[in-house]
Motif scaffolding. Sequence first.
Motif, PDB file in Angstrom:
ATOM      1  N   ASP A  41     -11.823  98.394 -42.156  1.00 41.67           N
ATOM      2  CA  ASP A  41     -12.928  99.341 -42.099  1.00 41.67           C
ATOM      3  C   ASP A  41     -12.525 100.599 -42.859  1.00 41.67           C
ATOM      4  OD1 ASP A  41     -14.899 101.182 -41.401  1.00 41.67           O
ATOM      5  OD2 ASP A  41     -15.220 100.209 -39.459  1.00 41.67           O
ATOM      6  N   ARG A  42     -13.204 100.881 -43.943  1.00 44.73           N
ATOM      7  CA  ARG A  42     -12.864 102.030 -44.784  1.00 44.73           C
ATOM      8  C   ARG A  42     -13.086 103.368 -44.091  1.00 44.73           C
ATOM      9  NH1 ARG A  42     -14.962 101.062 -50.970  1.00 44.73           N
ATOM     10  NH2 ARG A  42     -13.255  99.735 -51.670  1.00 44.73           N
ATOM     11  N   SER A  43     -13.908 103.371 -43.063  1.00 48.19           N
ATOM     12  CA  SER A  43     -14.187 104.634 -42.370  1.00 48.19           C
ATOM     13  C   SER A  43     -13.075 105.012 -41.392  1.00 48.19           C
ATOM     14  CB  SER A  43     -15.518 104.529 -41.614  1.00 48.19           C
ATOM     15  OG  SER A  43     -15.421 103.607 -40.537  1.00 48.19           O
ATOM     16  N   VAL A  44     -12.108 104.149 -41.220  1.00 49.26           N
ATOM     17  CA  VAL A  44     -11.060 104.372 -40.218  1.00 49.26           C
ATOM     18  C   VAL A  44      -9.845 105.024 -40.857  1.00 49.26           C
ATOM     19  CG1 VAL A  44      -9.401 103.216 -38.703  1.00 49.26           C
ATOM     20  CG2 VAL A  44     -11.792 102.508 -38.704  1.00 49.26           C
ATOM     21  N   ASN A  45      -9.317 106.036 -40.195  1.00 47.33           N
ATOM     22  CA  ASN A  45      -8.046 106.645 -40.569  1.00 47.33           C
ATOM     23  C   ASN A  45      -6.986 106.075 -39.626  1.00 47.33           C
ATOM     24  OD1 ASN A  45      -5.862 108.191 -41.239  1.00 47.33           O
ATOM     25  ND2 ASN A  45      -6.760 110.142 -40.612  1.00 47.33           N
ATOM     26  N   PHE A  46      -6.159 105.180 -40.134  1.00 48.54           N
ATOM     27  CA  PHE A  46      -5.215 104.477 -39.266  1.00 48.54           C
ATOM     28  C   PHE A  46      -4.125 105.395 -38.716  1.00 48.54           C
ATOM     29  CE2 PHE A  46      -7.200 100.973 -41.460  1.00 48.54           C
ATOM     30  CZ  PHE A  46      -7.276  99.999 -40.470  1.00 48.54           C
ATOM     31  N   SER A  47      -3.983 106.584 -39.293  1.00 51.27           N
ATOM     32  CA  SER A  47      -2.959 107.498 -38.797  1.00 51.27           C
ATOM     33  C   SER A  47      -3.321 108.072 -37.431  1.00 51.27           C
ATOM     34  CB  SER A  47      -2.730 108.636 -39.796  1.00 51.27           C
ATOM     35  OG  SER A  47      -3.893 109.440 -39.922  1.00 51.27           O
ATOM     36  N   GLN A  48      -4.561 107.876 -36.984  1.00 50.18           N
ATOM     37  CA  GLN A  48      -4.951 108.365 -35.659  1.00 50.18           C
ATOM     38  C   GLN A  48      -4.386 107.484 -34.553  1.00 50.18           C
ATOM     39  OE1 GLN A  48      -9.135 107.648 -34.285  1.00 50.18           O
ATOM     40  NE2 GLN A  48      -9.391 106.690 -36.311  1.00 50.18           N
ATOM     41  N   ASN A 206       7.655  85.072 -44.237  1.00 50.86           N
ATOM     42  CA  ASN A 206       7.179  85.539 -45.543  1.00 50.86           C
ATOM     43  C   ASN A 206       5.669  85.710 -45.556  1.00 50.86           C
ATOM     44  OD1 ASN A 206       9.780  85.554 -46.605  1.00 50.86           O
ATOM     45  ND2 ASN A 206       9.619  83.457 -47.379  1.00 50.86           N
ATOM     46  N   ILE A 207       4.960  84.862 -44.819  1.00 52.63           N
ATOM     47  CA  ILE A 207       3.503  84.946 -44.767  1.00 52.63           C
ATOM     48  C   ILE A 207       3.063  86.266 -44.137  1.00 52.63           C
ATOM     49  CG2 ILE A 207       1.510  84.002 -43.527  1.00 52.63           C
ATOM     50  CD1 ILE A 207       2.674  81.219 -44.065  1.00 52.63           C
ATOM     51  N   VAL A 208       3.666  86.612 -43.004  1.00 57.87           N
ATOM     52  CA  VAL A 208       3.290  87.859 -42.332  1.00 57.87           C
ATOM     53  C   VAL A 208       3.660  89.058 -43.200  1.00 57.87           C
ATOM     54  CG1 VAL A 208       3.670  89.305 -40.304  1.00 57.87           C
ATOM     55  CG2 VAL A 208       3.488  86.823 -40.052  1.00 57.87           C
ATOM     56  N   ASN A 209       4.828  89.010 -43.828  1.00 56.86           N
ATOM     57  CA  ASN A 209       5.222  90.109 -44.714  1.00 56.86           C
ATOM     58  C   ASN A 209       4.216  90.285 -45.849  1.00 56.86           C
ATOM     59  OD1 ASN A 209       7.501  90.610 -43.199  1.00 56.86           O
ATOM     60  ND2 ASN A 209       8.869  89.439 -44.523  1.00 56.86           N
ATOM     61  N   ALA A 210       3.722  89.170 -46.395  1.00 54.82           N
ATOM     62  CA  ALA A 210       2.751  89.237 -47.490  1.00 54.82           C
ATOM     63  C   ALA A 210       1.457  89.896 -47.032  1.00 54.82           C
ATOM     64  CB  ALA A 210       2.476  87.837 -48.032  1.00 54.82           C
ATOM     65  N   VAL A 211       1.034  89.621 -45.803  1.00 52.08           N
ATOM     66  CA  VAL A 211      -0.174  90.253 -45.260  1.00 52.08           C
ATOM     67  C   VAL A 211      -0.005  91.770 -45.224  1.00 52.08           C
ATOM     68  CG1 VAL A 211      -1.523  90.587 -43.152  1.00 52.08           C
ATOM     69  CG2 VAL A 211      -0.973  88.269 -43.930  1.00 52.08           C
ATOM     70  N   PHE A 212       1.136  92.240 -44.707  1.00 54.30           N
ATOM     71  CA  PHE A 212       1.333  93.682 -44.586  1.00 54.30           C
ATOM     72  C   PHE A 212       1.580  94.339 -45.951  1.00 54.30           C
ATOM     73  CE2 PHE A 212       1.706  92.578 -40.173  1.00 54.30           C
ATOM     74  CZ  PHE A 212       1.231  93.714 -39.513  1.00 54.30           C
ATOM     75  N   ASN A 213       2.183  93.618 -46.867  1.00 51.84           N
ATOM     76  CA  ASN A 213       2.340  94.162 -48.217  1.00 51.84           C
ATOM     77  C   ASN A 213       0.983  94.397 -48.871  1.00 51.84           C
ATOM     78  OD1 ASN A 213       5.127  94.133 -48.034  1.00 51.84           O
ATOM     79  ND2 ASN A 213       5.336  92.137 -49.038  1.00 51.84           N
ATOM     80  N   GLN A 214       0.006  93.621 -48.462  1.00 49.66           N
ATOM     81  CA  GLN A 214      -1.336  93.740 -49.014  1.00 49.66           C
ATOM     82  C   GLN A 214      -2.155  94.805 -48.282  1.00 49.66           C
ATOM     83  OE1 GLN A 214      -3.014  89.975 -50.585  1.00 49.66           O
ATOM     84  NE2 GLN A 214      -4.754  90.399 -49.254  1.00 49.66           N
ATOM     85  N   ALA A 215      -1.585  95.413 -47.233  1.00 48.47           N
ATOM     86  CA  ALA A 215      -2.310  96.401 -46.431  1.00 48.47           C
ATOM     87  C   ALA A 215      -1.481  97.668 -46.279  1.00 48.47           C
ATOM     88  CB  ALA A 215      -2.647  95.810 -45.070  1.00 48.47           C
ATOM     89  N   PRO A 216      -1.229  98.421 -47.351  1.00 48.16           N
ATOM     90  CA  PRO A 216      -0.418  99.626 -47.269  1.00 48.16           C
ATOM     91  C   PRO A 216      -1.054 100.737 -46.435  1.00 48.16           C
ATOM     92  CG  PRO A 216      -1.449  99.477 -49.423  1.00 48.16           C
ATOM     93  CD  PRO A 216      -1.722  98.179 -48.731  1.00 48.16           C
ATOM     94  N   TYR A 217      -2.353 100.668 -46.194  1.00 44.72           N
ATOM     95  CA  TYR A 217      -3.056 101.683 -45.426  1.00 44.72           C
ATOM     96  C   TYR A 217      -2.722 101.623 -43.937  1.00 44.72           C
ATOM     97  CZ  TYR A 217      -5.817  97.412 -45.371  1.00 44.72           C
ATOM     98  OH  TYR A 217      -6.193  96.092 -45.281  1.00 44.72           O
ATOM     99  N   LEU A 218      -2.076 100.556 -43.486  1.00 46.30           N
ATOM    100  CA  LEU A 218      -1.696 100.455 -42.069  1.00 46.30           C
ATOM    101  C   LEU A 218      -0.470 101.307 -41.831  1.00 46.30           C
ATOM    102  CD1 LEU A 218      -2.211  96.636 -41.349  1.00 46.30           C
ATOM    103  CD2 LEU A 218      -3.667  98.535 -40.625  1.00 46.30           C
ATOM    104  N   GLN A 219      -0.680 102.592 -41.591  1.00 46.94           N
ATOM    105  CA  GLN A 219       0.389 103.553 -41.375  1.00 46.94           C
ATOM    106  C   GLN A 219       0.027 104.475 -40.229  1.00 46.94           C
ATOM    107  OE1 GLN A 219       3.339 103.835 -42.833  1.00 46.94           O
ATOM    108  NE2 GLN A 219       3.168 102.551 -44.653  1.00 46.94           N
ATOM    109  N   ALA A 220       0.950 104.595 -39.277  1.00 47.56           N
ATOM    110  CA  ALA A 220       0.757 105.549 -38.190  1.00 47.56           C
ATOM    111  C   ALA A 220       1.201 106.936 -38.635  1.00 47.56           C
ATOM    112  CB  ALA A 220       1.550 105.118 -36.955  1.00 47.56           C
ATOM    113  N   ALA A 221       0.765 107.955 -37.898  1.00 49.85           N
ATOM    114  CA  ALA A 221       1.181 109.325 -38.200  1.00 49.85           C
ATOM    115  C   ALA A 221       2.669 109.473 -37.919  1.00 49.85           C
ATOM    116  CB  ALA A 221       0.383 110.308 -37.368  1.00 49.85           C
ATOM    117  N   ARG A 222       3.393 110.109 -38.811  1.00 47.30           N
ATOM    118  CA  ARG A 222       4.836 110.294 -38.657  1.00 47.30           C
ATOM    119  C   ARG A 222       5.135 111.630 -38.010  1.00 47.30           C
ATOM    120  NH1 ARG A 222       7.587 105.458 -39.634  1.00 47.30           N
ATOM    121  NH2 ARG A 222       6.503 104.351 -41.283  1.00 47.30           N
TER     122      ARG A 222
END
Length: 222
Positions: A41-48, A206-222
Amino acid sequence: MGAVAVWIGLVGVGGSLVSCRDNALDDLSVDDSQVFITNYDRSVNFSQYRTFSLPDSVVVASNNQSRISLTLAERQVINRVTENLTARGFQRVGKGQNPDLGVAVIRVNNRFTGVSALPYSPFFMDWWGFGPGFGPGFGPGFGGFSPYYQSYYTFQVQENYWLIEMVDLRNGPVNSGTGTNANQLRVIFQAQVRGDGIFDEQSVNNIVNAVFNQAPYLQAAR
């Protein structure tokens, strides 16, 4: 999912996909056949989001039924999803600790049987020599005759793939209607993995790693 961005990835795709040779797809390796589809969902800020809950088992969905399973490969998928989310700054907590995200790993195994009508095609009638397009046909065995087709045929489709979903628990259910459509959890991320070898123990990490490599926006606030 509202405004959605869709990314489709192929791992290890080489020149065989664009080859002009007959049966070029026969040369695809197991890795070449694997396709990764991620939606968010483009409207979501995953850092929240900071925390997530992930069950210790996999849901096996088969048509309209589901069950819980935990094979070695399925355990590996759960562990690797956890490791990737933790590396992105998210913390895994129990479902009773008010997590921000709910994460589910689902193994889909559907099989459908259907019936379809076979439409009449005048092209095929000419091709077999029944009409004027190809004269007398292919010779004395076929000339002047047309093939007979059943008016319907049955088909069966089977699909097997991984599905990883994330729902928004932080902001609560979405009131999207009445009855069964009311108060649904909002799906903000979904990934599908399809292809050969995706359930093999030596491939799932490797499959799961490939999924996350394709989703760099999945980042929590640091």
